[in-house]
Design a protein around this motif. Structure first.
Motif, PDB file in Angstrom:
ATOM      1  N   SER A 116       0.819  -1.217   0.000  1.00  0.00           N
ATOM      2  CA  SER A 116       0.000   0.000   0.000  1.00  0.00           C
ATOM      3  C   SER A 116       0.850   1.264   0.000  1.00  0.00           C
ATOM      4  N   GLN A 117       2.109   1.166   0.435  1.00  0.00           N
ATOM      5  CA  GLN A 117       2.984   2.345   0.486  1.00  0.00           C
ATOM      6  C   GLN A 117       3.612   2.665  -0.860  1.00  0.00           C
ATOM      7  N   ALA A 118       3.382   1.813  -1.863  1.00  0.00           N
ATOM      8  CA  ALA A 118       4.096   1.935  -3.129  1.00  0.00           C
ATOM      9  C   ALA A 118       3.815   3.253  -3.850  1.00  0.00           C
ATOM     10  N   LYS A 119       2.568   3.708  -3.837  1.00  0.00           N
ATOM     11  CA  LYS A 119       2.216   4.927  -4.565  1.00  0.00           C
ATOM     12  C   LYS A 119       3.011   6.122  -4.051  1.00  0.00           C
ATOM     13  N   LYS A 120       3.066   6.284  -2.741  1.00  0.00           N
ATOM     14  CA  LYS A 120       3.820   7.391  -2.160  1.00  0.00           C
ATOM     15  C   LYS A 120       5.295   7.271  -2.500  1.00  0.00           C
ATOM     16  N   MET A 121       5.814   6.046  -2.424  1.00  0.00           N
ATOM     17  CA  MET A 121       7.217   5.797  -2.724  1.00  0.00           C
ATOM     18  C   MET A 121       7.543   6.143  -4.176  1.00  0.00           C
ATOM     19  N   PHE A 122       6.712   5.691  -5.105  1.00  0.00           N
ATOM     20  CA  PHE A 122       6.944   5.934  -6.531  1.00  0.00           C
ATOM     21  C   PHE A 122       6.708   7.397  -6.910  1.00  0.00           C
ATOM     22  N   ASP A 123       5.726   8.050  -6.288  1.00  0.00           N
ATOM     23  CA  ASP A 123       5.503   9.472  -6.562  1.00  0.00           C
ATOM     24  C   ASP A 123       6.744  10.291  -6.193  1.00  0.00           C
ATOM     25  N   GLY A 124       7.342   9.954  -5.061  1.00  0.00           N
ATOM     26  CA  GLY A 124       8.560  10.646  -4.632  1.00  0.00           C
ATOM     27  C   GLY A 124       9.724  10.359  -5.556  1.00  0.00           C
ATOM     28  N   GLU A 125       9.819   9.115  -6.016  1.00  0.00           N
ATOM     29  CA  GLU A 125      10.898   8.746  -6.928  1.00  0.00           C
ATOM     30  C   GLU A 125      10.741   9.461  -8.269  1.00  0.00           C
ATOM     31  N   MET A 126       9.510   9.563  -8.750  1.00  0.00           N
ATOM     32  CA  MET A 126       9.261  10.236 -10.018  1.00  0.00           C
ATOM     33  C   MET A 126       9.636  11.719  -9.923  1.00  0.00           C
ATOM     34  N   ALA A 127       9.224  12.379  -8.849  1.00  0.00           N
ATOM     35  CA  ALA A 127       9.558  13.792  -8.667  1.00  0.00           C
ATOM     36  C   ALA A 127      11.063  13.995  -8.544  1.00  0.00           C
TER      37      ALA A 127
END
Length: 257
Positions: A46-57
């Motif tokens: 469930s934490q993946a979206k936050k993790m990937f959003d930060g990585e993308m930015a």
């Protein structure tokens, strides 16, 4: 999952190629699509979206500096199970040993990029008839980031702070101490941390970092201090060429105006 990818990427062709694998957190696979090759990271937590959003930015911010090659981020896609996928440019990477020197130079440029922007803006402001230059990236005089990033699954608080010591102690070290107290109930660690915080701004390392990042410090002085700190870094044999050239680039840049 592949149907979701086809829909989100608007592609009829989706063919996996190369080695499919991953690390301790996410899995990865490269695909051929109608628009070219992409690399997809998948995580079902469930934490993946936050993790990937930060990585993308983060990748977007690095790309804007035009200093070191990173994959172009494309899209973060939510999955029905609560996880996410992160789609980015596929890079055909093989052995990097012969490029360690270049990587060292580029990472030195990346870490000095914000300071160089400040120097350029100051020069422009003092030049008659020349206003501030227009750029996609502007000098930042605070410490932080505009979005939450993650260390593994642990969210990192990147709220903007005026000084490096406060940012690092409160928004990097403090979260680790909070986790230790939560998971282990270690009173001794809490008491020691309370005492340590009072002395953190006085330690040599903290003073150096404050000095390095303080906007009033001359760029040449920051470069010299970066080099001096790097000289004392422990280095494994495979990293020696990389760090040698990072130091060399920093030393050479000291003499530039």
């Amino acid at each position: 999952m592949e149907n979701v990818l086809k829909r989100e990427l608007n592609t009829a062709r989706l063919k996996g190629f190369g080695y499919a694998g991953g690390g301790c957190i996410s899995q990865g696979q490269s695909y051929e699509t109608d628009s070219g090759r992409v690399f997809v990271k998948v995580n079902h937590k469930s934490q993946a979206k936050k993790m990937f959003d930060g990585e993308m930015a983060s990748l977007e911010a690095i790309l804007k500096t035009n200093t070191v090659k990173v994959p172009q981020p494309i899209k973060v896609i939510s999955l029905s199970d609560g996880g996410s996928m992160f789609v980015m440019e596929h890079l055909d990477i093989h052995s990097l040993n012969r490029y360690m020197a270049k990587l060292g130079e580029q990472l030195a440029d990346l870490h000095l990029h914000n300071a160089k922007l400040n120097e350029q803006q100051q020069r422009d402001a003092q030049t008659v008839g020349k206003g501030p230059g227009q750029s996609d990236i502007q000098y930042v005089d605070k410490f932080g980031f505009h979005i939450v990033t993650c260390c593994g699954y642990i969210p990192q608080n990147n709220d903007w702070q005026n000084d490096w010591v406060n940012f690092f102690t409160q928004q990097r070290l403090q979260i680790q101490m909070d986790l230790i107290e939560k998971d282990y109930g270690d009173r001794e660690a809490r008491e020691l941390w309370s005492k340590l915080q009072k002395g953190v701004p006085l330690t040599a390392t903290a003073r150096i970092f404050c000095f390095l990042e303080n906007t009033s410090t001359r760029l040449k002085t920051r470069r010299r201090l970066v080099m001096e700190m790097l000289i004392d870094c422990p280095v494994y044999s495979w990293k020696r060429k990389y760090l040698k050239n990072l130091r060399k680039r920093t030393l050479v840049s000291m003499h530039s105006p």
